[in-house]
Design a protein around this motif. Sequence first.
Motif, PDB file in Angstrom:
ATOM      1  N   MET A 173     -21.751  49.268 -19.196  1.00  0.00           N
ATOM      2  CA  MET A 173     -20.575  48.368 -19.579  1.00  0.00           C
ATOM      3  C   MET A 173     -19.152  48.690 -19.145  1.00  0.00           C
ATOM      4  N   PHE A 174     -18.805  49.842 -19.436  1.00  0.00           N
ATOM      5  CA  PHE A 174     -17.309  50.324 -19.136  1.00  0.00           C
ATOM      6  C   PHE A 174     -16.852  50.878 -17.737  1.00  0.00           C
ATOM      7  N   VAL A 175     -18.068  51.376 -17.298  1.00  0.00           N
ATOM      8  CA  VAL A 175     -17.647  52.090 -16.157  1.00  0.00           C
ATOM      9  C   VAL A 175     -18.398  51.249 -14.884  1.00  0.00           C
ATOM     10  N   LEU A 176     -19.690  50.991 -15.022  1.00  0.00           N
ATOM     11  CA  LEU A 176     -20.027  50.139 -13.876  1.00  0.00           C
ATOM     12  C   LEU A 176     -19.785  48.401 -14.021  1.00  0.00           C
ATOM     13  N   GLN A 177     -19.378  47.992 -15.306  1.00  0.00           N
ATOM     14  CA  GLN A 177     -19.059  47.035 -15.613  1.00  0.00           C
ATOM     15  C   GLN A 177     -20.106  45.840 -15.200  1.00  0.00           C
ATOM     16  N   HIS A 178     -21.496  46.051 -15.484  1.00  0.00           N
ATOM     17  CA  HIS A 178     -22.566  45.175 -15.445  1.00  0.00           C
ATOM     18  C   HIS A 178     -22.240  44.217 -16.567  1.00  0.00           C
ATOM     19  N   THR A 179     -22.621  42.875 -16.350  1.00  0.00           N
ATOM     20  CA  THR A 179     -22.441  41.888 -17.406  1.00  0.00           C
ATOM     21  C   THR A 179     -23.321  41.638 -18.456  1.00  0.00           C
ATOM     22  N   ASP A 180     -24.723  42.124 -18.220  1.00  0.00           N
ATOM     23  CA  ASP A 180     -25.614  41.722 -19.161  1.00  0.00           C
ATOM     24  C   ASP A 180     -26.114  42.880 -20.005  1.00  0.00           C
ATOM     25  N   VAL A 181     -25.256  43.583 -20.702  1.00  0.00           N
ATOM     26  CA  VAL A 181     -25.981  44.794 -21.605  1.00  0.00           C
ATOM     27  C   VAL A 181     -25.290  44.327 -22.866  1.00  0.00           C
ATOM     28  N   PHE A 182     -26.271  44.608 -23.919  1.00  0.00           N
ATOM     29  CA  PHE A 182     -25.590  44.399 -25.316  1.00  0.00           C
ATOM     30  C   PHE A 182     -26.297  45.719 -25.978  1.00  0.00           C
ATOM     31  N   LEU A 212     -33.645  42.717 -38.704  1.00  0.00           N
ATOM     32  CA  LEU A 212     -34.370  43.714 -37.920  1.00  0.00           C
ATOM     33  C   LEU A 212     -33.499  43.664 -36.475  1.00  0.00           C
ATOM     34  N   LYS A 213     -33.545  44.735 -35.846  1.00  0.00           N
ATOM     35  CA  LYS A 213     -33.106  44.960 -34.548  1.00  0.00           C
ATOM     36  C   LYS A 213     -33.555  43.921 -33.723  1.00  0.00           C
ATOM     37  N   GLU A 214     -34.831  43.726 -33.561  1.00  0.00           N
ATOM     38  CA  GLU A 214     -35.578  42.780 -32.696  1.00  0.00           C
ATOM     39  C   GLU A 214     -35.038  41.437 -32.830  1.00  0.00           C
ATOM     40  N   ASP A 215     -34.431  40.952 -34.189  1.00  0.00           N
ATOM     41  CA  ASP A 215     -34.091  39.711 -34.624  1.00  0.00           C
ATOM     42  C   ASP A 215     -32.705  39.679 -34.152  1.00  0.00           C
ATOM     43  N   LEU A 216     -32.069  40.908 -34.011  1.00  0.00           N
ATOM     44  CA  LEU A 216     -30.550  41.077 -33.504  1.00  0.00           C
ATOM     45  C   LEU A 216     -30.374  40.440 -32.199  1.00  0.00           C
ATOM     46  N   LEU A 217     -31.464  41.187 -31.294  1.00  0.00           N
ATOM     47  CA  LEU A 217     -31.483  41.248 -30.017  1.00  0.00           C
ATOM     48  C   LEU A 217     -31.862  39.666 -29.567  1.00  0.00           C
ATOM     49  N   ALA A 218     -32.751  38.948 -30.191  1.00  0.00           N
ATOM     50  CA  ALA A 218     -33.145  37.589 -30.167  1.00  0.00           C
ATOM     51  C   ALA A 218     -31.978  36.789 -30.226  1.00  0.00           C
ATOM     52  N   VAL A 219     -30.883  37.054 -31.033  1.00  0.00           N
ATOM     53  CA  VAL A 219     -29.515  36.194 -31.162  1.00  0.00           C
ATOM     54  C   VAL A 219     -28.843  36.412 -29.956  1.00  0.00           C
ATOM     55  N   GLU A 251     -29.700  36.878 -26.839  1.00  0.00           N
ATOM     56  CA  GLU A 251     -30.540  35.987 -25.669  1.00  0.00           C
ATOM     57  C   GLU A 251     -29.717  35.041 -25.292  1.00  0.00           C
ATOM     58  N   GLN A 252     -29.058  34.439 -26.259  1.00  0.00           N
ATOM     59  CA  GLN A 252     -28.284  33.174 -25.952  1.00  0.00           C
ATOM     60  C   GLN A 252     -26.997  33.403 -25.071  1.00  0.00           C
ATOM     61  N   TRP A 253     -26.633  34.606 -24.966  1.00  0.00           N
ATOM     62  CA  TRP A 253     -25.472  34.821 -24.237  1.00  0.00           C
ATOM     63  C   TRP A 253     -25.703  35.405 -22.632  1.00  0.00           C
ATOM     64  N   LYS A 254     -27.210  35.454 -22.525  1.00  0.00           N
ATOM     65  CA  LYS A 254     -27.552  35.994 -21.044  1.00  0.00           C
ATOM     66  C   LYS A 254     -26.829  35.047 -19.879  1.00  0.00           C
ATOM     67  N   PRO A 255     -26.568  35.611 -18.968  1.00  0.00           N
ATOM     68  CA  PRO A 255     -26.489  36.825 -18.304  1.00  0.00           C
ATOM     69  C   PRO A 255     -25.125  37.655 -18.644  1.00  0.00           C
ATOM     70  N   TYR A 256     -24.460  37.216 -19.662  1.00  0.00           N
ATOM     71  CA  TYR A 256     -22.944  37.917 -20.094  1.00  0.00           C
ATOM     72  C   TYR A 256     -23.003  38.542 -21.187  1.00  0.00           C
ATOM     73  N   ARG A 257     -24.159  39.095 -21.677  1.00  0.00           N
ATOM     74  CA  ARG A 257     -24.066  39.917 -22.955  1.00  0.00           C
ATOM     75  C   ARG A 257     -23.141  40.898 -23.331  1.00  0.00           C
ATOM     76  N   THR A 258     -22.584  41.661 -22.047  1.00  0.00           N
ATOM     77  CA  THR A 258     -21.514  42.671 -21.969  1.00  0.00           C
ATOM     78  C   THR A 258     -20.365  42.038 -22.299  1.00  0.00           C
ATOM     79  N   VAL A 259     -19.995  40.914 -22.002  1.00  0.00           N
ATOM     80  CA  VAL A 259     -18.498  40.250 -22.279  1.00  0.00           C
ATOM     81  C   VAL A 259     -18.780  39.752 -23.636  1.00  0.00           C
ATOM     82  N   ALA A 260     -20.008  39.168 -23.892  1.00  0.00           N
ATOM     83  CA  ALA A 260     -20.052  38.846 -25.638  1.00  0.00           C
ATOM     84  C   ALA A 260     -19.708  39.819 -26.467  1.00  0.00           C
ATOM     85  N   ALA A 261     -20.071  41.185 -25.943  1.00  0.00           N
ATOM     86  CA  ALA A 261     -19.967  42.221 -27.083  1.00  0.00           C
ATOM     87  C   ALA A 261     -18.838  42.695 -27.202  1.00  0.00           C
TER      88      ALA A 261
END
Length: 217
Positions: free
Chosen positions: A145-154, A176-183, A185-195
Motif C-alpha cells: 500500500m504505502f511503498v508500491l502503491q498498489h490500489t487493491d489491498v485491504f 467475522l473477518k470473512e464478512d468484513l472482507l465481503a463488505v 468487495e464493493q471497493w474493488k479495484p481500489y480497496r487501498t484508497v478506501a482503506a
Amino acid sequence: MFEQFSHSNFHSICDKLAAGDPDLALIIQNHGYPPLWSRPNSFETLVHIILEQQVSLASALSALNKLRERVQEITPARVLLLTDEEFKACYCSRQKTAYIKYLAEAIISGQIDLEAMEQMPDDVIRTKLTALKGIGNWTVDVYLMFVLQHTDVFPIGDLAAVNALKRVKNLQKDILKEDLLAVTEQWKPYRTVAAMLLWHYYLSQRAPVPTKPSRKV
C-alpha cells in the motif's frame, strides 16, 4: 497485472469511491481527502514496518531513530554488524532483532530483490516476503500500500482500518473477518484508497491528529 495510484490520480480514485459509496463520500465531505501516505522502497522502510508490528507508531519511530544513530545509514550490511545488545539498546526486542537480521540476510543473498518487486503482482510479492520469518500479511499489506502503491489491498489485520470500517458501516463488533472482507468487495479495484479513507476518518476522530495511521497488528 497490478494498478498503482499516485498524486496524479489519487483524488480521482477517491471521487470514484465516493460516487459509489455514500459512507465514503461523507468522510470526504466532513474531513477532506486523506493524505497520500507513501514510503520509499528500501530496506530501511521494511525495517520500519517490522518495528511497527503491534506497537505504537511513536515507539517504532523511536527505535528506528536509535538504529539510525547507531549505524548512520540503515543497510543490510550495517545492521548485521550490530550485536544483540546493540539492537536492545536501540529498543529492538529479541524477536524483531531476529526478523531484521533475517531480512538483511535475504536481501544480501539475493533471495529478496526490492527493486524487482516493483514489477511483480501482489500474490508473488506476498509469497516471497511471507517466506521470511517475522513478515506476515499485515507487513506485506503495508508494503504493497504505502511503498508500491498498489490500489487493491485491504489490510484486514489492521485494527484502525477494521474499527473504522465497523463504525462507518455500523457493523457488529464481533463480525467475522470473512464478512468484513465481503463488505470491502464493493471497493474493488481500489480497496487501498478506501482503506486510506477509513484511516483518515479514524484519525480525524482524535485530537491531536497523528501523521500516520494508528497501531497495527
